[in-house]
Structures are given as C-alpha cells and as structure tokens.
Design an enzyme around this catalytic site. Structure first.
Site, PDB file in Angstrom:
ATOM      1  N   PRO A   1       0.706  -1.111   0.119  1.00 10.14           N
ATOM      2  CA  PRO A   1       0.014   0.022  -0.030  1.00 10.14           C
ATOM      3  C   PRO A   1       0.982   1.274   0.165  1.00 10.14           C
ATOM      4  CG  PRO A   1      -0.474  -1.487   1.920  1.00 10.14           C
ATOM      5  CD  PRO A   1       0.602  -1.898   1.018  1.00 10.14           C
TER       6      PRO A   1
ATOM      7  N   SER B   1       7.114   1.636   0.212  1.00 11.83           N
ATOM      8  CA  SER B   1       6.883   1.440  -1.117  1.00 11.83           C
ATOM      9  C   SER B   1       7.703   2.339  -1.986  1.00 11.83           C
ATOM     10  CB  SER B   1       5.316   1.686  -1.494  1.00 11.83           C
ATOM     11  OG  SER B   1       4.761   3.104  -0.951  1.00 11.83           O
TER      12      SER B   1
ATOM     13  N   ALA C   1      10.926   3.303  -1.318  1.00 14.24           N
ATOM     14  CA  ALA C   1      12.068   2.748  -1.403  1.00 14.24           C
ATOM     15  C   ALA C   1      12.211   1.582  -2.142  1.00 14.24           C
ATOM     16  CB  ALA C   1      12.410   2.394   0.243  1.00 14.24           C
TER      17      ALA C   1
ATOM     18  N   ASP D   1      15.274   2.798   4.761  1.00 15.35           N
ATOM     19  CA  ASP D   1      14.540   2.115   4.031  1.00 15.35           C
ATOM     20  C   ASP D   1      14.695   1.473   2.701  1.00 15.35           C
ATOM     21  OD1 ASP D   1      12.858   3.395   5.855  1.00 15.35           O
ATOM     22  OD2 ASP D   1      11.199   4.120   4.585  1.00 15.35           O
TER      23      ASP D   1
HETATM   24  C1  MEV Z   1      10.466   6.449   7.474  1.00 13.51           C
HETATM   25  O1  MEV Z   1       9.974   5.052   6.848  1.00 13.51           O
HETATM   26  C2  MEV Z   1      11.432   6.093   8.637  1.00 13.51           C
HETATM   27  C3  MEV Z   1      11.739   7.335   9.126  1.00 13.51           C
HETATM   28  O2  MEV Z   1      12.734   7.076  10.313  1.00 13.51           O
HETATM   29  C4  MEV Z   1      12.664   8.292   8.076  1.00 13.51           C
HETATM   30  C5  MEV Z   1      13.893   7.888   7.624  1.00 13.51           C
HETATM   31  O3  MEV Z   1      14.328   6.802   8.394  1.00 13.51           O
HETATM   32  O4  MEV Z   1      14.273   8.115   6.479  1.00 13.51           O
HETATM   33  C6  MEV Z   1      10.649   8.255   9.860  1.00 13.51           C
END
Ligand code: MEV
Length: 311
Positions: free
Chosen positions: A86, A93, A95, A137
């Site tokens: 999703p 998604s 990444a 990510d």
């Molecule tokens: C996003 O999936 C995770 C965060 O820690 C941002 C990041 O690590 O770039 C919020």
C-alpha cells in the site's frame, strides 16, 4: 528479440528506532513478504510508463539513474510498475520502487549487480521523495532480512544483517493513509528537536535503549516482545508522530492485552499508516479486527531483498 527485465523489491517494517535514525541513532528494520516489481522493455516508441500516476516519479528516477551511471539515450523504453505494498502508509513502497527500478536498469544495461551501488543510487532517488531520509528504507529493501542500521553522516552509514533466532508473529493493521508525507513528518520532528532539544535527546536515547533490547530479543534472550513494542510506541507518541485517532486504536488493542506501534513516519492529523500488532493469542486480534471491520493482514518478516522475476 527485444530486451526485457523484471526485478522486485520488498517493503519493510521498522521494529524500533524510526525518526531517531535520522539523528544518528540505530534502528531495526525487517523486509516483508509484500513486494513491488518494475519491468523494463525496449520499444520502438517514446518513454511509455504505466501506471500513469507513477510517471513523474519514474521519469525522475530514470534521470537520476542515467546521471549516476553516466549513460544517455534510453528514451525508447516501456516501464511497468506493479505493487502489493500500500502506498504512503509506512511500508516502504517508495524505497522498494527506488531499489527495484535501479536494479532493473542494472539488469537491462547488463551491468554487474553491485548491491552497494544499487543501494546508493536508490538513496538518491529516495531523497527526492522525502528530503532528508536516513537511507534505512532503501537499504532494507535492497539487502532484505533484518538489519541494524545507523546513519553516522550523510555519506557514511553502517548496517549489519541480523542473524535472527526468533521470528515474532506479527499482524499489521492499516490505520489509513496519513495526510502528511514522510518528508513532512520528518520536518515536524525536526521542528520539535529545534524547539526542545533536551526533551528530544532524552526520547532518542530511550529509544536507542529499546532498540538494543529488541536486538537482544532477536538474538534469543528472554525479553517480552509485547512490552518492547508498547514502550516504543509511547516514545513515538512523545515525539508527536501518532494521531489521536491512532492512539485510540492502540489503546483498544492494549485493553485486550495486545501491543501495537506505528511503523515508519506515522501521521499526526488523521491516520498514522501501518500499525504493527502483537498478541500472544493471534485469534484475539483476528476477532478484534473482524468486529471493528479493520484492515488486518499477517506478514512474514526477514524476507529477501531485490531479486529477478520472470517477465
Ligand atoms: C520512514 O520509513 C522512517 C523514518 O525514520 C525516516 C527515515 O528513516 O528516513 C521516519
């Protein structure tokens, strides 16, 4: 015969350390069994991109890849994206897209598949989407499995694959797509850090402690997984990345002896995206989700990073 390649990459969940990771603290991520695939085929016509909504992002990604690989041309391609992840809910998604399209180009151009290079280019694509991401990510989507990840500086990131002894059975509940983008949530935390640096540091340090406890749990020590999830969630709430609506959902899960936390950037205004849910008796959560008409699904953790698919 026209050249054609297809590559898929997984989505992710963050067990501990999201947001703190942007400030140099460690996080633990796991790849999941929901994937996104990118197919590239040579055609006689101009760049043909499907689905159409993905066009701006695909065009940008192609430009980054061409610049980084120092190649020109490549205007007669058909690029197809297909996803089981999703969008915009914290499951990585974008990444997975950045990794899959980069790896697909490496395959299409017959370049040696260097994981490190693919991950570096995917990170450049991610920056367009999220401003100042940590790079966690894209790294989990490229390498797969479980990772302990830390961004020391913009150009120096360290991570290690975790040889996990336990695979906790978790569910995910989709609390709905947040109104804010990941970039906006990162910016919100930055404002909090600038306004109350000591408070923010205290939260990040406690989160680092919890991340270490997750590490000990994954390597087989007897720690209560549910408690770790709950403490982590409280710290994320203090950081201001969980909405009142999602807090209420999490309180309900806790009232039936479960544990839950958001995973990823979260959301403050309305929904907060994906929520990781754990209960010693999964049937209790299934019943809870059924009665509340909630979007619940089970995921497998520790899945493979990017891989070739049959076209
Ligand atoms: C996003 O999936 C995770 C965060 O820690 C941002 C990041 O690590 O770039 C919020």
């Amino acid at each position: 015969m026209t050249r054609k390649v297809k590559v898929s990459a997984p989505g992710k969940v963050i067990l501990s350390g999201e947001h703190a990771v942007v400030y140099g603290y460690p996080e633990i991520l796991s790849a999941i069994d929901r994937r996104l695939s990118v197919e590239i085929e040579e055609t006689g016509s101009d760049l043909d991109i499907q689905p159409i909504e993905s066009r701006p992002f695909v065009e940008y990604a192609v430009e980054v890849i061409k610049t980084k690989l120092n190649v020109s041309g490549l205007n007669n391609l058909k690029i197809r994206t297909n996803s089981q992840i999703p969008l915009g809910c914290g499951l990585g998604s974008s990444a997975a897209f950045s990794v899959a399209i980069t790896a697909a180009f490496f395959g299409f151009l017959n370049l040696p598949r260097s994981l490190k290079k693919i991950n570096e280019i995917a990170y450049e694509i991610e920056k367009k989407q999220h401003g100042t991401p940590s790079g966690g990510d894209n790294t989990i989507s490229a390498y797969g499995g479980f990772l302990l990840y830390r961004k020391e500086t913009e150009s120096f990131k360290v991570f290690s694959s975790l040889k996990t002894k336990v695979f906790p059975q978790i569910f995910l509940i989709n609390s709905g797509k947040p109104e804010e983008s990941t970039g906006e949530m990162i910016k919100g935390v930055k404002d909090f850090v600038l306004k109350t640096p000591q408070e923010a540091e205290k939260i990040f340090k406690e989160m680092e402690q919890i991340t270490r406890n997750f590490l000990r749990f994954l390597s087989g020590e007897e720690l209560n997984f549910g408690d770790l999830i709950t403490i982590n969630e409280r710290l994320l709430e203090q950081l201001g990345v969980v909405s009142s609506k999602t807090k209420l959902l999490i309180q309900k899960i806790e009232s039936i002896s479960g544990s839950a936390k958001i995973s990823g950037a979260g959301g403050l205004k309305d929904n907060s995206g994906i929520v990781i849910v754990y209960h010693e008796d999964p049937k209790v959560i299934e019943k809870f989700a059924h009665e509340g008409n909630l979007d619940l699904f089970r995921v497998k953790l520790g899945e493979r990073g990017f891989k070739n698919e049959k076209c």
